[in-house]
Design a protein around this motif. Structure first.
Motif, PDB file in Angstrom:
ATOM      1  N   LYS A  17      10.096   7.909   5.509  1.00 54.08           N
ATOM      2  CA  LYS A  17      10.969   6.829   5.988  1.00 54.08           C
ATOM      3  C   LYS A  17      10.978   5.670   5.006  1.00 54.08           C
ATOM      4  N   THR A  18       9.804   5.342   4.486  1.00 53.48           N
ATOM      5  CA  THR A  18       9.726   4.265   3.493  1.00 53.48           C
ATOM      6  C   THR A  18      10.494   4.636   2.237  1.00 53.48           C
ATOM      7  N   PHE A  23       0.825  -1.207   0.000  1.00 54.20           N
ATOM      8  CA  PHE A  23       0.000   0.000   0.000  1.00 54.20           C
ATOM      9  C   PHE A  23       0.859   1.257   0.000  1.00 54.20           C
ATOM     10  N   ARG A  24       1.930   1.240   0.774  1.00 56.42           N
ATOM     11  CA  ARG A  24       2.793   2.420   0.843  1.00 56.42           C
ATOM     12  C   ARG A  24       3.446   2.702  -0.509  1.00 56.42           C
ATOM     13  N   VAL A  25       3.889   1.653  -1.191  1.00 53.22           N
ATOM     14  CA  VAL A  25       4.509   1.838  -2.511  1.00 53.22           C
ATOM     15  C   VAL A  25       3.475   2.338  -3.507  1.00 53.22           C
ATOM     16  N   PHE A  26       2.248   1.832  -3.409  1.00 54.96           N
ATOM     17  CA  PHE A  26       1.164   2.323  -4.265  1.00 54.96           C
ATOM     18  C   PHE A  26       0.947   3.819  -4.064  1.00 54.96           C
ATOM     19  N   MET A  27       0.860   4.239  -2.815  1.00 51.22           N
ATOM     20  CA  MET A  27       0.621   5.649  -2.514  1.00 51.22           C
ATOM     21  C   MET A  27       1.801   6.512  -2.979  1.00 51.22           C
ATOM     22  N   ILE A  28       3.018   6.063  -2.719  1.00 53.08           N
ATOM     23  CA  ILE A  28       4.204   6.820  -3.132  1.00 53.08           C
ATOM     24  C   ILE A  28       4.237   6.957  -4.647  1.00 53.08           C
TER      25      ILE A  28
END
Length: 252
Positions: A237-238, A194-199
């Motif tokens: 951070k990610t 999900f974080r990679v999708f949002m980024i």
């Protein structure tokens, strides 16, 4: 095919964008239900419902607030209040939904990540919605500035413009393929998908905003671009670890 597409059924002119928006919600939610049944997600039904409610309320508020900030006006009457409520943007919805989920999880004490299951339903819903935006032409503020680029199209005003909805559709397909390719690598870290999708999506939207005929700018950037910056700072951070580590499954 003439754009905007304005179909007439039984003497009634249909809003093609609204039709695709409803279709996006329906298909995206059904796809989420399908994936949830096939997943081994251990979040309880009660907590999951609380998270979804938080996401819905956060998305509603975020989409309206940032939709208004794209074209801010002084509110002085009921008509302008209704205009505010009708203004919306998927970017505000995504970030508002994210904050709504985080608040809900704090309240119920849920520590496990809940975002990964939403990634592909969101991608599918946004894809469907962007088809509606494209078919609606200049009636929807997803068109670009005038251009002589070979992909430029007449979206309804006789001017060749960047078809930003089409660009986004192709980007979303590429992002989907990339995430599917990396999915196994991300499995050991809940929430990373999900974080990679949002980024990825917010980075794309930051860049594509330079091709929109935005009128309300602060220091040369639109409100959507500032929202993109805010989201990327939220995931700083990610981002830092993604660019500095080759051992992605160990990300925290």
């Amino acid at each position: 095919m003439d754009i905007p597409v304005e179909p007439i059924v039984f003497g009634v002119q249909l809003n093609i964008h609204l039709l695709f928006e409803y279709l996006a919600f329906f298909v995206g939610f059904r796809y989420y239900i399908y994936l949830r049944k096939r997943s081994n997600n251990t979040i309880s039904s009660t907590n999951r419902l609380s998270i979804i409610i938080g996401a819905v309320f956060g998305a509603f508020l975020g989409s309206r607030v940032f939709g208004y900030l794209e074209h801010p006006i002084a509110i002085s009457n009921l008509t302008e209040v209704l205009q505010l409520l009708n203004s919306k943007t998927i970017m505000g919805g995504l970030f508002g939904g994210l904050l709504g989920v985080e608040v809900s999880k704090k309240i119920i004490g849920e520590q496990r990540s809940s975002g990964d299951l939403f990634v592909y339903p969101l991608l599918l819903a946004i894809l469907i919605g962007r088809i509606g935006c494209f078919l609606n032409g200049i009636n929807e503020f997803t068109y670009g500035v005038e251009t002589d680029f070979f992909l430029g199209m007449d979206l309804g005003d006789g001017i060749h413009r960047h078809p930003l909805s089409v660009y986004e559709i192709f980007f979303l397909i590429a992002l989907w393929i990339f995430l599917r390719y990396k999915e196994t690598q991300f499995e050991s870290n809940q929430g990373l998908l999900f974080r990679v999708f949002m980024i990825g999506y917010f980075s794309f939207r930051f860049l594509i905003e330079f091709l929109k005929p935005n009128e309300f700018l602060i220091l040369g950037l639109s409100s959507i671009q500032y929202l993109c910056i805010l989201c990327l700072l939220y995931y700083r951070k990610t981002i830092a670890i993604l660019f500095s580590s080759t051992n992605v499954p160990q990300l925290r």
